[in-house]
Every structure is written in structure tokens, then in C-alpha cells.
Design an enzyme around this catalytic site. Structure first.
Site, PDB file in Angstrom:
ATOM      1  N   GLN A  98       0.862  -1.181   0.000  1.00 30.89           N
ATOM      2  CA  GLN A  98       0.000   0.000   0.000  1.00 30.89           C
ATOM      3  C   GLN A  98       0.901   1.233   0.000  1.00 30.89           C
ATOM      4  OE1 GLN A  98      -2.087   1.671   3.476  1.00 30.89           O
ATOM      5  NE2 GLN A  98      -3.973   1.073   2.431  1.00 30.89           N
ATOM      6  N   TYR A 178      -5.614  11.292   4.063  1.00 31.07           N
ATOM      7  CA  TYR A 178      -4.267  11.491   3.546  1.00 31.07           C
ATOM      8  C   TYR A 178      -4.325  12.250   2.218  1.00 31.07           C
ATOM      9  CZ  TYR A 178      -2.941   8.455   7.381  1.00 31.07           C
ATOM     10  OH  TYR A 178      -2.760   7.926   8.637  1.00 31.07           O
TER      11      TYR A 178
END
Length: 205
Positions: A98, A178
Site C-alpha cells: 500500500q 491522507y
């Protein structure tokens, strides 16, 4: 009848079953963001899942936002991840990385004084954990338009690095406040240029 334990073909990647381990931040890298033997053991213990997705892994020094989170942008990090992917594969597992950029969700005190960046100079709500205790999020530096293609390039390079590190694929971390999510959200993106305003602009990154 199909069940969780049936095999699955993920676009040419054979999985032994349909169970996917989602990404979970563990903060078990070294202080300078290199994956460790503890991380290797953790992922090998879970290799019986059809697919593992690793914890968030920073694509650059600028992307760093969690203490002891691993990176995938230096040779030592790539080599350490290779030891993990080789061990997972030896145990019969499959593993995606990820890849991630924290954006404004960081603090200068764990980044050598470097200010976090974001779509607009708006701090995140809540507080940030440092070894010395919890502190308020700082006001991030607004990214310049000509800086954004470099961030896109960092994700592309991280994908190439993931291949070199032996990963079976990557997952783009686009949620949880994010960087990508920050561009999409009204509360964090007040831009009036090609990366703000209309949804098409917010999604441009």
C-alpha cells in the site's frame, strides 16, 4: 458454490483463497523507516490469506507522516522489503504494497523540521502523536501547482520499486484523510486552480 476458501484469479495473479488481509499500520520499522525482521515475521504468520496488503508505505521523504512507518523510496528499504516478500512467497502467500503520501497529517518534529504539505494551508483537526506526547497538527504548506507532477512521479517510482522489491502489486492509499483524500474534501481543499473547485479538478491528482 463459491466460498471464502475457493481459489481466485486476480487478473492473472492466482490466489489460494478469497481472504484479503487489509492494510493495518503497525509502526514496526526502524527510526529511519526501514522494514524489520519483526515485520517479516508478522507478514509470514499471515501468509495463508489469499492476499496481504501491507501497512501504509511512504513513496518519498516528503510523504513520511507516521513514526516508524516503512518507506519504499531508498535502496535499503527496497532490499528490506525484498526479504519480506521472499519470505511471504516461500510461505505460499501473495502480497501487495500500500503506497502512501500523508499530506498534511504529519508534524515537523518527526520530519527534521520540514513542514507537511497539503492542497491548502489548513491544518488537520485533532492531534498528532510524538514520542514526547500529543501535539496539535501544524498548518501545512500549500503545494505549488508545479510540485504536483513530482508527487505523481513519486507514486510511479514507488510502483517500480515495489516490483523490484518482489511485491505482487500495489494499492494506492486514497482514503483516511491522507493526500489524495485531502484534495477531494471541501474541508482541506480551498484551491482555485486546476486542482480545486470542481470535482474533476479535485480528482486530477
Amino acid at each position: 458454490m463459491t466460498d471464502l476458501f475457493n481459489s481466485f484469479d486476480l487478473k492473472g495473479l492466482p490466489l489460494s483463497n478469497r481472504i484479503v488481509m487489509s492494510a493495518m499500520t503497525r509502526t514496526r520499522a526502524t527510526e529511519d523507516d526501514v522494514p524489520t525482521d519483526m515485520m517479516r515475521d508478522y507478514y509470514v504468520q499471515r501468509a495463508s490469506a489469499g492476499l496481504i496488503v501491507t501497512e501504509c508505505t511512504q513513496v518519498s521523504t516528503q510523504a513520511h507522516g507516521i513514526i516508524r512507518a516503512p518507506g519504499l523510496h531508498r535502496a535499503d528499504q527496497i532490499a528490506a522489503w525484498r526479504g519480506i516478500t521472499d519470505a511471504v512467497h516461500a510461505a505460499g502467500g501473495r502480497i501487495y504494497c500500500q503506497i502512501w503520501h500523508c499530506g498534511r497529517v504529519a508534524h515537523p518534529d518527526m520530519r527534521g523540521g520540514e513542514q507537511p504539505v497539503g492542497p491548502s494551508p489548513i491544518p488537520a483537526t485533532g492531534d498528532f502523536f510524538l514520542p514526547s506526547g500529543r501535539v496539535e497538527f501544524p498548518v501545512p504548506r500549500e503545494l505549488l501547482v508545479d510540485e504536483i507532477p513530482g508527487i505523481v512521479a513519486d507514486f510511479a517510482q514507488a510502483t517500480r520499486n515495489a516490483r523490484q522489491a518482489g511485491f505482487d502489486g500495489v494499492e494506492l492509499h486514497g482514503a483516511n484523510g491522507y493526500l489524495q483524500d485531502q484534495f477531494l474534501e471541501d474541508g482541506s481543499n480551498h484551491r482555485t486552480d486546476a486542482y480545486g473547485g470542481a470535482v474533476q479538478n479535485r480528482a486530477r491528482l
